[in-house]
Scaffold this active site. Sequence first.
Site, PDB file in Angstrom:
ATOM      1  N   ASN A 382      -3.659 -75.840 -15.390  1.00 56.89           N
ATOM      2  CA  ASN A 382      -3.036 -76.147 -16.669  1.00 56.89           C
ATOM      3  C   ASN A 382      -2.516 -74.863 -17.341  1.00 56.89           C
ATOM      4  OD1 ASN A 382      -2.378 -76.996 -19.236  1.00 56.89           O
ATOM      5  ND2 ASN A 382      -4.110 -78.372 -19.451  1.00 56.89           N
ATOM      6  N   ASP A 383      -3.408 -74.072 -17.907  1.00 60.57           N
ATOM      7  CA  ASP A 383      -2.974 -72.871 -18.642  1.00 60.57           C
ATOM      8  C   ASP A 383      -2.056 -71.961 -17.823  1.00 60.57           C
ATOM      9  OD1 ASP A 383      -4.601 -73.750 -20.661  1.00 60.57           O
ATOM     10  OD2 ASP A 383      -6.258 -72.382 -20.207  1.00 60.57           O
ATOM     11  N   VAL A 384      -2.362 -71.831 -16.522  1.00 57.57           N
ATOM     12  CA  VAL A 384      -1.609 -70.872 -15.708  1.00 57.57           C
ATOM     13  C   VAL A 384      -0.195 -71.358 -15.391  1.00 57.57           C
ATOM     14  CG1 VAL A 384      -3.706 -69.900 -14.707  1.00 57.57           C
ATOM     15  CG2 VAL A 384      -2.517 -71.727 -13.486  1.00 57.57           C
ATOM     16  N   ALA A 423      -7.844 -72.766 -22.424  1.00 65.70           N
ATOM     17  CA  ALA A 423      -7.374 -72.143 -23.677  1.00 65.70           C
ATOM     18  C   ALA A 423      -7.264 -73.158 -24.813  1.00 65.70           C
ATOM     19  CB  ALA A 423      -6.036 -71.441 -23.455  1.00 65.70           C
TER      20      ALA A 423
END
Length: 460
Positions: A382-384, A423
């Site tokens: 997700n965040d990456v 995050a």
Amino acid sequence: MTDTAVRYIYILSAALFVFSLKWMRSPTTARRGCFAGAVGMLLAIVGTLMRPEVVDYKLIAAAFVIGTVAGVPLAYLMPMTAVPQRTALSHAFGALAAALVGTAEFYRETPHGAVMVALVFETLLGFLTFTGSMMAFGKLQEILPQRPITYRNQNVINLTILGLAVASGVWLIARPEQAWIFPIFIALALVFGVLLIVPIGGADMPTVIALLNSYAGLSAAAMGFALGNRLLIIAGSLDGSSGFILSVVMCRAMNRSFTNVLFGAFGQVQTKAGCAEEQRAVHSATAEDAAQILDAARSVIVVPGYGLAVAQAQHKLRELYDVLTRRGVNVKFAIHPVAGRMPGHMNVLLAEADIPYDHLFEMDDINSEFAQADVALVIGANDVTNPAARTDKSSPIYGMPILDVDKAHTVMVIKRSLNPGFAGIDNPLYYLDKTLMLFGDAKAFVTDLVKELAEVAKAA
Ligand code: NAP
């Protein structure tokens, strides 16, 4: 005679530590690296127990039993996804050991001069790393709130406490016989360790763990100076410097300034961004639809993330890789340096499923290829992959280098919901026209994909 034998054992052990680090740099030699490190440590322990100063083994045996009773369940019971917490605990224990040895030495010998300087350094770093690592463990294990806790004048308060700890350490160096300062010095170091971690949350945690690793190593190196043990100096320096280098690498990968991390990301507040996006529509698809698209693709880049590890879907992913490559699809894996929950998490996971190393590509090497890829298949990441890191200045991850998944012709994302990742922020990638959301558990969905692809192959 024993002295010479110990010296040779120490040299061998130090060489094994150096080779261990060298071999751990590549997935192909990483197992050998771990083995070399373990043998080096065993030799270090045997060599130390042979030293003439060791006259009684009873207490050592008791410590060995206690350590084993704590260590074996830690190694076997904690799942792969909890390795960061486990690492934080290891740092906490290592640092506490160094700090307690320093404390014992202080009360036993009341050293002076350079030895006292090393001892103060050892105990300061040891105690602050102990509480800092316990805090990091609590946050990662979700015993403590993960969000950063900030308050007015946090920088000033924290730096004052560190300043007082350093000042009392300097006082002790100048007047070691004033032993009443020592408990105050210890208390200040312990409190600073807690306060160091309180304001840190979310995306900064990997860097902090690497930094705490470095502190624990430096504390051990200082202990080596205080005790006159060269092997401790070598092992501690290797640990300290490799942890430091890793934290610099992590800083770059997450676009955190190093000064910011060194001072515990003081005052950083991470807010939930983009909540309005939660109401927007997404395109979802079934395993059957996804299998058709994958079958028609010529090049697929798989982006693994934390969800792959949670679902333990790596072996199913290997099956998917086999099916696709058999059908002539070029499959590559894009590895973000902070994907998952520890450095190298995805490499370890994919290696477990025997996915060929030469199909794994670091972020910088693969990013230019997304624009030519037919499909970017995001599995539990997700965040990456969050494009807000490139465009949204208000995002807490703004500036963090990401995998350019949104540049692929089609993006498919396997995850269970629209919930955010580590995050805690929304991902605009999910609302793009080219993005298909494949809702479900990663292992179950990849299993279905493999079945559907087999059907497609049969029908062809
Ligand atoms: P991520 O942003 O944490 O997202 C993981 C996603 O996986 C979640 O959005 C979740 O969505 C999904 N998921 C969870 N369980 C799943 C399951 N069983 N099946 C399918 N999907 C599942 O992960 P990431 O993209 O790998 O990024 C890593 C993050 O962790 C970064 O923010 C990084 O800074 C941080 N971090 C990294 C390290 C490190 O050293 N690598 C250490 C600590 C923290 P659903 O709930 O909707 O399924």
